[in-house]
Design an enzyme around this catalytic site. Structure first.
Site, PDB file in Angstrom:
ATOM      1  N   ALA A  74       0.845  -1.202   0.000  1.00  0.00           N
ATOM      2  CA  ALA A  74       0.000   0.000   0.000  1.00  0.00           C
ATOM      3  C   ALA A  74       0.879   1.252   0.000  1.00  0.00           C
ATOM      4  O   ALA A  74       1.911   1.298   0.668  1.00  0.00           O
ATOM      5  CB  ALA A  74      -0.884  -0.006   1.246  1.00  0.00           C
ATOM      6  N   TYR A 141       8.549  11.323  -3.443  1.00  0.00           N
ATOM      7  CA  TYR A 141       8.117   9.921  -3.516  1.00  0.00           C
ATOM      8  C   TYR A 141       9.286   8.987  -3.202  1.00  0.00           C
ATOM      9  O   TYR A 141       9.210   8.125  -2.314  1.00  0.00           O
ATOM     10  CB  TYR A 141       7.551   9.611  -4.913  1.00  0.00           C
ATOM     11  CG  TYR A 141       7.428   8.128  -5.170  1.00  0.00           C
ATOM     12  CD1 TYR A 141       6.530   7.360  -4.437  1.00  0.00           C
ATOM     13  CD2 TYR A 141       8.244   7.493  -6.111  1.00  0.00           C
ATOM     14  CE1 TYR A 141       6.441   5.985  -4.655  1.00  0.00           C
ATOM     15  CE2 TYR A 141       8.153   6.129  -6.326  1.00  0.00           C
ATOM     16  CZ  TYR A 141       7.254   5.376  -5.596  1.00  0.00           C
ATOM     17  OH  TYR A 141       7.181   4.029  -5.793  1.00  0.00           O
ATOM     18  N   LYS A 145      10.150   6.410   0.277  1.00  0.00           N
ATOM     19  CA  LYS A 145      10.520   4.990   0.227  1.00  0.00           C
ATOM     20  C   LYS A 145      11.881   4.781   0.897  1.00  0.00           C
ATOM     21  O   LYS A 145      12.097   3.790   1.587  1.00  0.00           O
ATOM     22  CB  LYS A 145      10.543   4.507  -1.225  1.00  0.00           C
ATOM     23  CG  LYS A 145       9.170   4.497  -1.879  1.00  0.00           C
ATOM     24  CD  LYS A 145       8.320   3.359  -1.330  1.00  0.00           C
ATOM     25  CE  LYS A 145       7.054   3.150  -2.112  1.00  0.00           C
ATOM     26  NZ  LYS A 145       6.290   1.980  -1.679  1.00  0.00           N
ATOM     27  N   HIS A 187       1.563   5.276 -16.542  1.00  0.00           N
ATOM     28  CA  HIS A 187       2.644   4.391 -16.977  1.00  0.00           C
ATOM     29  C   HIS A 187       2.642   4.154 -18.489  1.00  0.00           C
ATOM     30  O   HIS A 187       1.604   4.172 -19.146  1.00  0.00           O
ATOM     31  CB  HIS A 187       2.567   3.067 -16.225  1.00  0.00           C
ATOM     32  CG  HIS A 187       2.886   3.232 -14.782  1.00  0.00           C
ATOM     33  ND1 HIS A 187       1.924   3.245 -13.799  1.00  0.00           N
ATOM     34  CD2 HIS A 187       4.059   3.458 -14.157  1.00  0.00           C
ATOM     35  CE1 HIS A 187       2.502   3.454 -12.634  1.00  0.00           C
ATOM     36  NE2 HIS A 187       3.798   3.586 -12.815  1.00  0.00           N
ATOM     37  N   LEU A 188       3.852   3.893 -18.966  1.00  0.00           N
ATOM     38  CA  LEU A 188       4.089   3.843 -20.407  1.00  0.00           C
ATOM     39  C   LEU A 188       3.213   2.815 -21.140  1.00  0.00           C
ATOM     40  O   LEU A 188       2.484   3.173 -22.070  1.00  0.00           O
ATOM     41  CB  LEU A 188       5.582   3.531 -20.643  1.00  0.00           C
ATOM     42  CG  LEU A 188       5.998   3.285 -22.078  1.00  0.00           C
ATOM     43  CD1 LEU A 188       5.820   4.545 -22.901  1.00  0.00           C
ATOM     44  CD2 LEU A 188       7.453   2.832 -22.141  1.00  0.00           C
TER      45      LEU A 188
HETATM   46  N1  UDP Z   1       6.596   7.814 -20.926  1.00  0.00           N
HETATM   47  C1  UDP Z   1       6.242   8.423 -22.112  1.00  0.00           C
HETATM   48  N2  UDP Z   1       4.923   8.683 -22.338  1.00  0.00           N
HETATM   49  C2  UDP Z   1       3.944   8.361 -21.464  1.00  0.00           C
HETATM   50  C3  UDP Z   1       4.312   7.726 -20.245  1.00  0.00           C
HETATM   51  C4  UDP Z   1       5.654   7.472 -20.015  1.00  0.00           C
HETATM   52  O1  UDP Z   1       7.092   8.736 -22.936  1.00  0.00           O
HETATM   53  O2  UDP Z   1       2.765   8.627 -21.738  1.00  0.00           O
HETATM   54  C5  UDP Z   1       8.009   7.520 -20.649  1.00  0.00           C
HETATM   55  C6  UDP Z   1       8.530   8.197 -19.402  1.00  0.00           C
HETATM   56  O3  UDP Z   1       9.010   9.475 -19.697  1.00  0.00           O
HETATM   57  C7  UDP Z   1       9.640   7.225 -18.964  1.00  0.00           C
HETATM   58  C8  UDP Z   1       9.161   5.871 -19.455  1.00  0.00           C
HETATM   59  O4  UDP Z   1       8.144   6.142 -20.424  1.00  0.00           O
HETATM   60  O5  UDP Z   1      10.833   7.542 -19.631  1.00  0.00           O
HETATM   61  C9  UDP Z   1       8.570   5.011 -18.360  1.00  0.00           C
HETATM   62  O6  UDP Z   1       7.635   5.798 -17.647  1.00  0.00           O
HETATM   63  P1  UDP Z   1       6.661   5.209 -16.562  1.00  0.00           P
HETATM   64  O7  UDP Z   1       5.804   6.341 -16.050  1.00  0.00           O
HETATM   65  O8  UDP Z   1       5.953   4.020 -17.114  1.00  0.00           O
HETATM   66  O9  UDP Z   1       7.627   4.667 -15.427  1.00  0.00           O
HETATM   67  P2  UDP Z   1       8.798   5.406 -14.583  1.00  0.00           P
HETATM   68  O10 UDP Z   1      10.069   5.067 -15.292  1.00  0.00           O
HETATM   69  O11 UDP Z   1       8.506   6.856 -14.545  1.00  0.00           O
HETATM   70  O12 UDP Z   1       8.715   4.757 -13.267  1.00  0.00           O
END
Ligand code: UDP
Length: 325
Positions: A74, A141, A145, A187-188
């Site tokens: 959580a 964040y 952690k 997320h990507l």
């Molecule tokens: N990213 C992107 N477009 C999106 C979401 C994420 O280009 O709509 C890129 C983001 O800049 C990062 C990578 O994808 O370089 C992974 O991002 P995510 O948020 O999934 O995970 P993070 O690495 O931030 O924990």
């Protein structure tokens, strides 16, 4: 083992709950459902809908459950939100976590597995990242952690709790009908798939001027089922404490490579545009998971990025607007 899974209605918590049940453990999920989804909790697990801020409720759960182990998922996970409201992040990710640690201490729980993150490292110059890399979180964040990891070591010394800190890199995919449903999603891979579903008009690449092979950020993607299995191994290994492991695949993919892999999996072109960088994104994060492979014999079963995307796609196609609420 009698286990308590906080955040067990969330993405990684729900998959780990399923794996724990399959391995014969008894599972109680403790989740406020503020981020989690009732539908993500497997039959066979008991669900307590409550907040970690409610120390009395937590205490009652521990008294009734006689837990031998806690897996703590959580927490709040959005970096930009943590920059805007750090106090909320310290409250959820640290203060409420202390309620949980105190309940463990009062009720003699021996084992504690914690969801930590690569964000504790910030933007290291050296990849792959090993567990002894300096901790320089670049956001509140990551700092929450890092602080909670420190607290775990204090509780180990003071209360005899045995702890495992698992630092996740980029987790994706789906398992047994359980997938990723964050609201809002950041997320990507889900966002690429949202563009495929028409939930988003197009996918945005956040910056293509990084010093990487194609100018977009490099990340280390790990299948959620492989991550879940690592928790079960850590749990079993907690006859001793002080466990600390990075969890990634050791491979790095750029945003463009992941996008191209998604187009291949779906067999069609997807709408995409290049947007400005997202503040705080390090250019490259790749894990070394050599330690958990060596010490606990962890092996990934799903290393192919296309398989990870295909599994995620199956979940999103089955739940085009997310879990029913
Ligand atoms: N990213 C992107 N477009 C999106 C979401 C994420 O280009 O709509 C890129 C983001 O800049 C990062 C990578 O994808 O370089 C992974 O991002 P995510 O948020 O999934 O995970 P993070 O690495 O931030 O924990």
């Amino acid at each position: 083992m009698k286990t308590l899974v906080t955040g067990g209605a969330g993405y990684i918590g729900s998959v780990t709950t399923r794996l724990l049940l399959e391995a014969g453990h008894e599972v109680t999920v403790y989740d406020s459902l503020a981020q989690g989804h009732r539908a993500a909790v497997s039959d066979g697990a008991r669900l307590i809908v409550a907040d970690l801020g409610d120390a009395d409720r937590l205490d009652r759960a521990f008294r009734a459950g006689r837990f031998e182990a806690v897996l703590h998922f959580a927490g709040l996970i959005r970096v930009p939100e943590s920059v805007e409201d750090p106090a909320r992040y310290f409250d959820h990710n640290v203060a409420r976590g202390i309620n949980l640690l105190n309940a463990c201490a009062r009720h003699d729980v021996g084992r504690f597995v914690f969801s930590s993150t690569a964000a504790v490292y910030g933007a290291p110059d050296k990849v792959p990242i090993t567990e002894d890399a300096p901790l320089l979180p670049a956001s509140p964040y990551g700092d929450t952690k890092r602080v909670f990891e420190e607290l775990l070591l204090s509780y180990e010394r003071a209360c005899g709790l045995r702890t495992a800190r698992l630092r996740y890199f980029n987790v994706c995919g789906a398992h047994a009908g359980l997938g990723e449903d964050h609201r809002p999603e950041s997320h990507l891979i889900p966002l690429i798939l949202f563009a495929a579903l028409g939930r988003e008009r197009e996918f945005h690449i956040f910056g293509d001027d990084y010093d990487t092979r194609d100018g977009t950020c490099v990340r280390d993607y790990l299948h959620v089922a492989d991550l879940g299995r690592a928790h079960l191994l850590a749990l079993d290994a907690l006859d001793r404490g002080g466990l600390l492991y990075n969890l990634g695949s050791g491979a790095g993919y750029t945003v463009r490579e992941v996008f191209a892999a998604a187009e291949e999996v779906l067999g069609r072109k997807l709408p995409c545009k290049v947007s400005p960088r997202r503040p705080g994104d390090p250019p490259a994060l790749i894990a070394s998971s050599a330690r958990i492979e060596r010490e606990l014999g962890w092996r990934r079963e799903k290393d192919d990025i296309k398989q990870m995307i295909a599994d995620a796609w199956e979940f999103h196609r089955a739940h085009p607007t997310g879990y029913p609420d």
